[in-house]
Write a protein that holds these residues in place. Structure first.
Motif, PDB file in Angstrom:
ATOM      1  N   ILE A 110       6.392  49.000  15.262  1.00 59.08           N
ATOM      2  CA  ILE A 110       7.054  47.694  15.209  1.00 59.08           C
ATOM      3  C   ILE A 110       6.366  46.760  14.214  1.00 59.08           C
ATOM      4  CG2 ILE A 110       5.713  46.759  17.135  1.00 59.08           C
ATOM      5  CD1 ILE A 110       9.406  45.993  16.361  1.00 59.08           C
ATOM      6  N   SER A 111       5.061  46.909  14.039  1.00 57.52           N
ATOM      7  CA  SER A 111       4.338  46.059  13.088  1.00 57.52           C
ATOM      8  C   SER A 111       4.805  46.318  11.655  1.00 57.52           C
ATOM      9  CB  SER A 111       2.832  46.283  13.205  1.00 57.52           C
ATOM     10  OG  SER A 111       2.490  47.616  12.867  1.00 57.52           O
ATOM     11  N   GLU A 112       5.149  47.572  11.348  1.00 57.74           N
ATOM     12  CA  GLU A 112       5.661  47.891  10.024  1.00 57.74           C
ATOM     13  C   GLU A 112       7.030  47.261   9.805  1.00 57.74           C
ATOM     14  OE1 GLU A 112       4.051  52.175   8.688  1.00 57.74           O
ATOM     15  OE2 GLU A 112       5.123  52.248  10.599  1.00 57.74           O
ATOM     16  N   ILE A 113       7.871  47.317  10.833  1.00 63.16           N
ATOM     17  CA  ILE A 113       9.200  46.714  10.736  1.00 63.16           C
ATOM     18  C   ILE A 113       9.083  45.215  10.503  1.00 63.16           C
ATOM     19  CG2 ILE A 113      11.275  46.171  12.079  1.00 63.16           C
ATOM     20  CD1 ILE A 113      11.038  48.917  13.370  1.00 63.16           C
ATOM     21  N   LYS A 114       8.188  44.560  11.234  1.00 62.59           N
ATOM     22  CA  LYS A 114       8.026  43.116  11.073  1.00 62.59           C
ATOM     23  C   LYS A 114       7.477  42.763   9.693  1.00 62.59           C
ATOM     24  CE  LYS A 114       6.357  40.661  14.411  1.00 62.59           C
ATOM     25  NZ  LYS A 114       5.466  40.161  15.470  1.00 62.59           N
ATOM     26  N   GLU A 115       6.527  43.549   9.215  1.00 65.23           N
ATOM     27  CA  GLU A 115       5.955  43.271   7.891  1.00 65.23           C
ATOM     28  C   GLU A 115       7.001  43.442   6.799  1.00 65.23           C
ATOM     29  OE1 GLU A 115       2.116  44.497   5.081  1.00 65.23           O
ATOM     30  OE2 GLU A 115       2.316  45.342   7.102  1.00 65.23           O
ATOM     31  N   LEU A 116       7.847  44.463   6.938  1.00 62.07           N
ATOM     32  CA  LEU A 116       8.952  44.630   5.990  1.00 62.07           C
ATOM     33  C   LEU A 116       9.857  43.410   6.003  1.00 62.07           C
ATOM     34  CD1 LEU A 116       9.889  48.339   6.710  1.00 62.07           C
ATOM     35  CD2 LEU A 116       9.407  47.448   4.434  1.00 62.07           C
ATOM     36  N   ALA A 117      10.257  42.982   7.213  1.00 62.79           N
ATOM     37  CA  ALA A 117      11.155  41.842   7.334  1.00 62.79           C
ATOM     38  C   ALA A 117      10.522  40.570   6.788  1.00 62.79           C
ATOM     39  CB  ALA A 117      11.554  41.657   8.797  1.00 62.79           C
ATOM     40  N   ASP A 118       9.237  40.371   7.059  1.00 58.34           N
ATOM     41  CA  ASP A 118       8.538  39.173   6.582  1.00 58.34           C
ATOM     42  C   ASP A 118       8.463  39.126   5.061  1.00 58.34           C
ATOM     43  OD1 ASP A 118       8.127  38.242   9.143  1.00 58.34           O
ATOM     44  OD2 ASP A 118       6.114  39.105   9.322  1.00 58.34           O
ATOM     45  N   ASN A 119       8.489  40.309   4.437  1.00 56.04           N
ATOM     46  CA  ASN A 119       8.409  40.372   2.974  1.00 56.04           C
ATOM     47  C   ASN A 119       9.762  40.652   2.316  1.00 56.04           C
ATOM     48  OD1 ASN A 119       5.355  40.311   2.066  1.00 56.04           O
ATOM     49  ND2 ASN A 119       5.415  41.525   3.954  1.00 56.04           N
ATOM     50  N   ASN A 120      10.831  40.490   3.104  1.00 54.51           N
ATOM     51  CA  ASN A 120      12.199  40.686   2.600  1.00 54.51           C
ATOM     52  C   ASN A 120      12.386  42.066   1.976  1.00 54.51           C
ATOM     53  OD1 ASN A 120      13.100  37.982   3.267  1.00 54.51           O
ATOM     54  ND2 ASN A 120      11.874  37.280   1.531  1.00 54.51           N
ATOM     55  N   LEU A 121      11.776  43.075   2.595  1.00 54.07           N
ATOM     56  CA  LEU A 121      11.906  44.448   2.129  1.00 54.07           C
ATOM     57  C   LEU A 121      12.860  45.216   3.038  1.00 54.07           C
ATOM     58  CD1 LEU A 121       8.149  45.173   1.339  1.00 54.07           C
ATOM     59  CD2 LEU A 121       9.975  44.731  -0.323  1.00 54.07           C
ATOM     60  N   ILE A 122      13.482  46.249   2.486  1.00 49.60           N
ATOM     61  CA  ILE A 122      14.503  47.012   3.194  1.00 49.60           C
ATOM     62  C   ILE A 122      14.020  48.439   3.436  1.00 49.60           C
ATOM     63  CG2 ILE A 122      16.866  47.894   3.073  1.00 49.60           C
ATOM     64  CD1 ILE A 122      16.637  44.851   3.423  1.00 49.60           C
ATOM     65  N   MET A 123      14.154  48.911   4.659  1.00 53.71           N
ATOM     66  CA  MET A 123      13.760  50.282   4.996  1.00 53.71           C
ATOM     67  C   MET A 123      14.738  51.275   4.385  1.00 53.71           C
ATOM     68  SD  MET A 123      12.701  50.136   9.019  1.00 53.71           S
ATOM     69  CE  MET A 123      11.549  51.497   8.968  1.00 53.71           C
ATOM     70  N   PRO A 124      14.291  52.509   4.131  1.00 48.66           N
ATOM     71  CA  PRO A 124      15.224  53.565   3.724  1.00 48.66           C
ATOM     72  C   PRO A 124      16.251  53.793   4.829  1.00 48.66           C
ATOM     73  CG  PRO A 124      12.941  54.254   3.414  1.00 48.66           C
ATOM     74  CD  PRO A 124      12.898  52.991   4.200  1.00 48.66           C
ATOM     75  N   PRO A 125      17.448  54.233   4.484  1.00 55.17           N
ATOM     76  CA  PRO A 125      18.458  54.519   5.516  1.00 55.17           C
ATOM     77  C   PRO A 125      17.935  55.529   6.532  1.00 55.17           C
ATOM     78  CG  PRO A 125      19.430  54.602   3.314  1.00 55.17           C
ATOM     79  CD  PRO A 125      17.951  54.503   3.125  1.00 55.17           C
ATOM     80  N   LYS A 126      18.411  55.396   7.758  1.00 51.26           N
ATOM     81  CA  LYS A 126      18.076  56.320   8.843  1.00 51.26           C
ATOM     82  C   LYS A 126      16.558  56.488   8.990  1.00 51.26           C
ATOM     83  CE  LYS A 126      22.339  57.535   9.954  1.00 51.26           C
ATOM     84  NZ  LYS A 126      22.918  57.215  11.287  1.00 51.26           N
TER      85      LYS A 126
END
Length: 405
Positions: free
Chosen positions: A372-388
């Motif tokens: 979850i910390s990775e997801i939050k850090e991505l969101a905080d930096n306006n980054l998008i995860m790879p699909p699926k």
């Protein structure tokens, strides 16, 4: 500062709730779906698929009209009832392995637009527009956006206390899950809850990026109507430590023209390989990958774990794409390339073995779940995860609570 609101929910009557609510439509096998639609007249699946009785093939506009009609039929028949005043709900899902508890509320489109509600996944415009049209023509939504908030001891204690009171619903499903719903309607408690979320700050979308984007698009198109319900979308708010994040594993149809030996040699440039033979092996930590090829399991450990400059680059799903899927296997588009498919980590890795052994796919990759910390850090930096990249529990029951527009 996050804003949440109570709303006049529509919900099943107490005596029919276990008959009305359903899993997400696409989670049913054809046989299960037929059984529910043939023998359970109260299932919300009749609302979601109103053309089933006549096996009609109809256009979207007519289908949406029939959905709205069937929904209104359920209300007229008092299968569904509407709250007399706005309320919040506490909802608990008890599964074999974990209990999930959260708050059902309306969340703000303005917060979504101002990045108070943060996102980490990209959306497909056609899906956003399709669901926007669905919302516009049917006038309701029963699929809340799953949103996490940072753990808060006061909220946790308050929820725990409320769970000791009499519930509105308590029922079990054929999947051996127990569902419990409490209604929060006292004005002082609702005001306190709203103040707590104002103090929390940012919220994070865990699941439901297309639904939230569709709600925003509908708001932008229809806000001149003055319909205040468009200013919010229904969400299931849950403490971030209470969500369960699974990986999405990858299965690939071919080796892109490479021999097995050549493929393994290319992999060894970036990974330490170990043949696990028949051991059902899957990763136990970040930067580890499992692979099933030609009847054998392999462990792959990344050789260089310290060469990344962003959280996106260091995501296991991104590493697999950058090191293997794209350069070696020639897969560029993770959404649309027919040579790749996905299996949620919630399923046993035996599923991957069986699929590959059947011959339609040549190899499978197992990943370690994202934190979850990775997801939050991505969101905080306006980054998008790879699909699926993630499959997240809990999943909400359709027809349990409905938000009308």
């Amino acid at each position: 500062m996050a804003k949440i609101i109570p709303f006049k929910a529509v919900r099943p009557t107490r005596d029919k709730v276990s008959l009305v609510t359903s899993r997400s439509y696409d989670e049913y096998s054809p046989a299960e779906l037929a059984s529910q639609l043939d023998f359970n007249p109260f299932s919300f699946l009749h609302v979601l698929n109103p053309a089933y009785v006549n096996q009609q093939k109809i256009g979207l506009e007519k289908r949406f009209k029939l959905v709205a009609q069937k929904y209104n039929d359920f209300k007229e028949e008092v299968v569904l009832i509407k709250e007399e005043k706005p309320v919040f709900f506490i909802y608990e899902i008890q599964t074999k392995n974990q209990n999930f508890t959260g708050i059902i509320a309306g969340t703000s489109i303005e917060d979504y637009q101002n990045n108070v509600i943060k996102r980490h996944e990209d959306t497909l415009q056609y899906r956003v527009e399709l669901f926007k049209d669905y919302l516009h023509r049917t006038g309701f939504n029963t699929e809340p956006v799953l949103i996490t908030y940072p753990d808060n001891p006061e909220l946790t204690a308050w929820i725990s206390d409320k769970k000791q009171t009499d519930s509105l619903y308590e029922f079990s499903t054929t999947k051996r899950e127990k569902h419990i719903l409490w209604k929060i309607e006292a004005e002082n408690e609702m005001a306190w809850l709203q103040e707590k979320f104002k103090e929390i700050g940012n919220l994070y979308i865990a699941d439901g990026h297309h639904r939230s984007a569709s709600a925003e698009l509908l708001y932008e198109e229809d806000k001149a109507s003055g319909n205040e319900n468009l200013n919010y979308f229904m969400s299931f708010l849950i403490a971030e430590s209470n969500v369960k994040i699974y990986e999405y594993n990858r299965i690939i149809r071919d080796l892109n023209g490479l021999s097995k030996e050549a493929f393994l040699n290319k992999l060894s440039e970036s990974f330490w390989l170990k043949n696990k033979e028949q051991e059902l092996w899957k990763p136990t930590k970040k930067f580890e990958f499992g692979m099933y090829l030609d009847g054998e399991f392999y462990s792959l450990t990344l050789k260089d774990e310290h060469s990344f400059t962003s959280v996106l680059e260091s995501l296991d799903a991104q590493i697999l794409y950058e090191k293997v899927l794209n350069p070696i296997l020639g897969i560029e588009d993770l959404r649309n390339d027919e040579r790749i498919d996905y299996i949620p980590g919630k399923q046993s890795i035996v599923t991957i073995k069986e699929v590959v052994d059947e011959g339609e796919f040549e190899l499978g990759f197992m990943l370690f779940p994202t934190d979850i910390s990775e997801i939050k850090e991505l969101a905080d930096n306006n980054l998008i995860m790879p699909p699926k990249s993630t499959y997240i529990d809990p999943k909400f029951r359709s027809g349990l609570v409905v938000y009308e527009l």
